[in-house]
Design an enzyme around this catalytic site. Structure first.
Site, PDB file in Angstrom:
ATOM      1  CG  HIS A  65      -3.704  -1.030   8.407  1.00  0.00           C
ATOM      2  ND1 HIS A  65      -3.293  -1.858   7.393  1.00  0.00           N
ATOM      3  CD2 HIS A  65      -2.628  -0.245   8.681  1.00  0.00           C
ATOM      4  CE1 HIS A  65      -2.033  -1.582   7.070  1.00  0.00           C
ATOM      5  NE2 HIS A  65      -1.608  -0.600   7.847  1.00  0.00           N
ATOM      6  CE  LYS A  77       2.098   7.749  11.327  1.00  0.00           C
ATOM      7  NZ  LYS A  77       2.367   6.335  11.585  1.00  0.00           N
ATOM      8  CE  LYS A 128      -0.402  -5.473  12.807  1.00  0.00           C
ATOM      9  NZ  LYS A 128       0.808  -5.207  13.544  1.00  0.00           N
ATOM     10  CE  LYS A 134      -1.038   1.571   4.363  1.00  0.00           C
ATOM     11  NZ  LYS A 134       0.239   1.957   4.939  1.00  0.00           N
ATOM     12  CD  GLU A 165       1.241   4.132  14.105  1.00  0.00           C
ATOM     13  OE1 GLU A 165       2.188   3.385  13.884  1.00  0.00           O
ATOM     14  OE2 GLU A 165       0.822   4.965  13.281  1.00  0.00           O
TER      15      GLU A 165
HETATM   16  C1  BG6 Z   1       1.599   1.214   8.243  1.00  0.00           C
HETATM   17  C2  BG6 Z   1       1.476   2.711   8.207  1.00  0.00           C
HETATM   18  O1  BG6 Z   1       0.739   0.622   7.315  1.00  0.00           O
HETATM   19  O2  BG6 Z   1       1.281   0.728   9.548  1.00  0.00           O
HETATM   20  C3  BG6 Z   1       2.341   3.355   9.272  1.00  0.00           C
HETATM   21  O3  BG6 Z   1       1.873   3.193   6.926  1.00  0.00           O
HETATM   22  C4  BG6 Z   1       2.065   2.741  10.621  1.00  0.00           C
HETATM   23  O4  BG6 Z   1       2.128   4.758   9.309  1.00  0.00           O
HETATM   24  C5  BG6 Z   1       2.154   1.217  10.545  1.00  0.00           C
HETATM   25  O5  BG6 Z   1       3.029   3.243  11.531  1.00  0.00           O
HETATM   26  C6  BG6 Z   1       1.765   0.577  11.858  1.00  0.00           C
HETATM   27  O6  BG6 Z   1       1.942  -0.806  11.785  1.00  0.00           O
HETATM   28  P1  BG6 Z   1       1.941  -1.707  13.100  1.00  0.00           P
HETATM   29  O7  BG6 Z   1       2.009  -3.093  12.606  1.00  0.00           O
HETATM   30  O8  BG6 Z   1       3.156  -1.268  13.886  1.00  0.00           O
HETATM   31  O9  BG6 Z   1       0.686  -1.382  13.836  1.00  0.00           O
END
Ligand code: BG6
Length: 512
Positions: free
Chosen positions: A265, A363, A207, A173, A241
């Site tokens: 997601h 974020k 996951k 993506k 995050e």
């Molecule tokens: C990615 C995004 O798809 O997923 C990022 O582009 C994000 O911005 C990341 O930080 C998070 O992935 P995970 O697996 O750490 O939750």
């Protein structure tokens, strides 16, 4: 064999369960191999698969990049990446076997001679290692590079499968920027690759806990009867995050939180939470149910009241001082890109009529957590004094995708002792870490293996991608008419607009 054995793909047709899940002879070619994703995720995942005995002894790994490296230099790079991030222990025996199949091809995407060299390298692996013409091409590159890489692969005869050998392409993506560009991207890729050979990565689907949504819902009898508008008040899907954009300014600015993770997601999590039971876990049956949900999504009439955006300002992330988004390296100081997004969606089906799904992501929030919280209606009658239940919230089932993967149920229980009856919220907890001894594979391990096996259930289809853009496009268009997103302090839970959005519906965000 137990259920967590690596031989069993829980999303496979049950008739195939006895087949071992070891990839046959093949190689993986990674474009953009020196990038962050490759170093942090893809190369360690390849090693972990090898270490678990899931790759063939003849496996080939080809890195393609502009840097003027030799294969020896590349081998050192792979080793550093693997040692840094591998999930399973580093074993010299695994490494020394893997190393024989590693090659590096130097070149730029617009140089046909580089693709001739790639073609020679692939042929050499076929001949000397026995990869038998089976090759997967991982596009770990910006979407604008997809057309040229695809065309070069076609021109050098690498793109098409034949009766005896397969070719597959893995696309990272973002799948486009909106519906129009996603369709264009699809057109370009499908001109070169057979549609069944295209694997779009949404790493959330790799996951374990995301796959557990299906196990929880469809392997048990106690959830489904209450998984509907008779009992559910609303659903909150959170992907928070604590990190900022790191070194990804070039990718992130102009894309923003909604395109980055809601389009893929979060809408996938929502589809898995809301869908009907699939006929089987084959790709076709799963996608049939997911697309029904995505097609039934209705946007709120007034987007100004039912969406919220934010951009992180300076603040503290624990003891670490965080700079604001506009001060991040590489960000235009007048950027209006959102780093926080919240939206309300409704699903127009009998099961979900009147049940809002609230999706939020951001974020530099309070902590890293992804969860799906199904919040139930209050009991229709409470045979207690008002004072006895004042601390009682709504019952909830919370699927924790990460970290501390598991499921929590929240319900009311009597406070012990006391002369008067008092009921308060308590929780009952299942944690993967405590219930299983095996650690979960990384999402990329699972997904790379599925590509090499040609096993498609965990990859979103074009239709799912397009439907997701259909949902997001009007929101993005509306946001484009607004000015600067509301600023929120780093380390907090986002802009007040998002709280007001829920408060207007008489609800509040969960504190995960
Ligand atoms: C990615 C995004 O798809 O997923 C990022 O582009 C994000 O911005 C990341 O930080 C998070 O992935 P995970 O697996 O750490 O939750």
């Amino acid at each position: 064999m137990n259920e967590s054995s690596p031989w069993i793909n829980p999303l496979r047709d049950p008739r195939d369960l006895r087949m071992p899940r070891i990839a046959g002879p093949c190689s993986l070619v990674i474009f953009g191999v020196t990038g962050d994703l490759s170093r942090k995720k893809l190369l360690p995942a390849v090693y972990d698969l090898a270490n678990r005995g899931l790759l063939p002894p003849s496996f080939g790994l080809i890195g393609f990049a502009r840097r003027d490296w030799t294969t020896e230099h590349f081998v050192d790079f792979v080793k550093d990446a693997v040692r840094d991030r591998c999930r399973t222990p580093f074993k010299e025996s695994t490494w020394s076997n893997l190393i024989h199949g590693i090659r590096f091809v130097q070149g730029t995407f617009d140089d046909p001679a580089a693709f001739d060299r790639l073609s020679d390298t692939v042929a050499e692996l076929d001949r000397d290692r026995g990869t038998r013409g089976n090759h997967a091409f991982y596009m770990s590159v910006p979407p604008k590079a997809f057309p040229i890489v695809s065309k070069q692969l076609a021109a050098s005869g690498l793109a098409r499968s034949d009766r005896d050998a397969w070719r597959r392409v893995i696309i990272e993506k973002p799948f486009g920027h909106d519906l129009t560009s996603a369709k264009e991207l699809d057109r370009v890729v499908s001109e070169v690759f057979d549609p069944n050979s295209v694997f779009r990565i949404d790493h959330y689907l790799g996951k374990e806990t995301v796959q557990n949504i299906l196990a929880l819902r469809f392997a048990n009898s106690m959830y489904e009867p209450i998984w509907n508008s008779n009992y559910v008040d609303h659903v909150q899907i959170t992907m928070a995050e604590d990190i900022g954009i790191g070194g990804r300014a070039g990718y992130y600015d102009g894309i923003g939180a909604a395109r980055d993770v809601i389009q893929n997601h979060l809408l996938q999590l929502m589809a898995l939470t809301a869908m009907e039971e699939p006929v089987s876990f084959s790709a076709a049956d799963l996608t049939a149910e997911k697309t029904k949900v995505l097609s039934a999504v209705r946007l709120p009439k007034d987007l100004s009241l039912n969406t919220a955006r934010g951009q992180y300002g300076p603040g503290w992330q624990g003891s670490h001082r965080a700079v604001g988004y506009l001060d991040e390296k590489g960000i235009d100081p007048s950027s209006t890109t959102e780093t926080y997004a919240a939206i309300r969606l409704d699903v127009d089906t009998r099961r979900w009529a009147g049940v809002p799904f609230y999706l939020r992501t951001g974020k530099r929030l309070g902590k890293r957590v992804t969860e799906i919280a199904v919040i139930f209606k209050r009991a229709p009658h409470l045979p207690f004094e008002q004072t006895a239940v004042r601390e009682l919230g709504n019952n909830a089932i919370v699927i924790r995708v990460q970290p501390d993967e598991g499921v929590t149920m929240r319900f009311g229980a009597k406070v012990p002792g006391g002369t008067a009856m008092e009921v308060r919220d308590v929780s009952m907890d299942f944690s993967y870490g405590r219930s299983f001894t095996e650690s979960s594979p990384e999402a990329y391990e699972r997904l790379i293996l599925d590509v090499l096996l040609g096993d498609p259930p965990l990859f979103p289809t074009t239709e799912e991608v397009n439907l997701s853009w259909r949902i997001l496009d009007p929101i993005e268009e509306f946001w484009a008419t607004l000015g600067q997103p509301q600023s929120y302090r780093s380390g907090t839970w986002g802009p007040s607009e998002a709280d007001e959005m829920l408060a207007r519906d008489g609800r509040h965000w969960r504190m995960p």
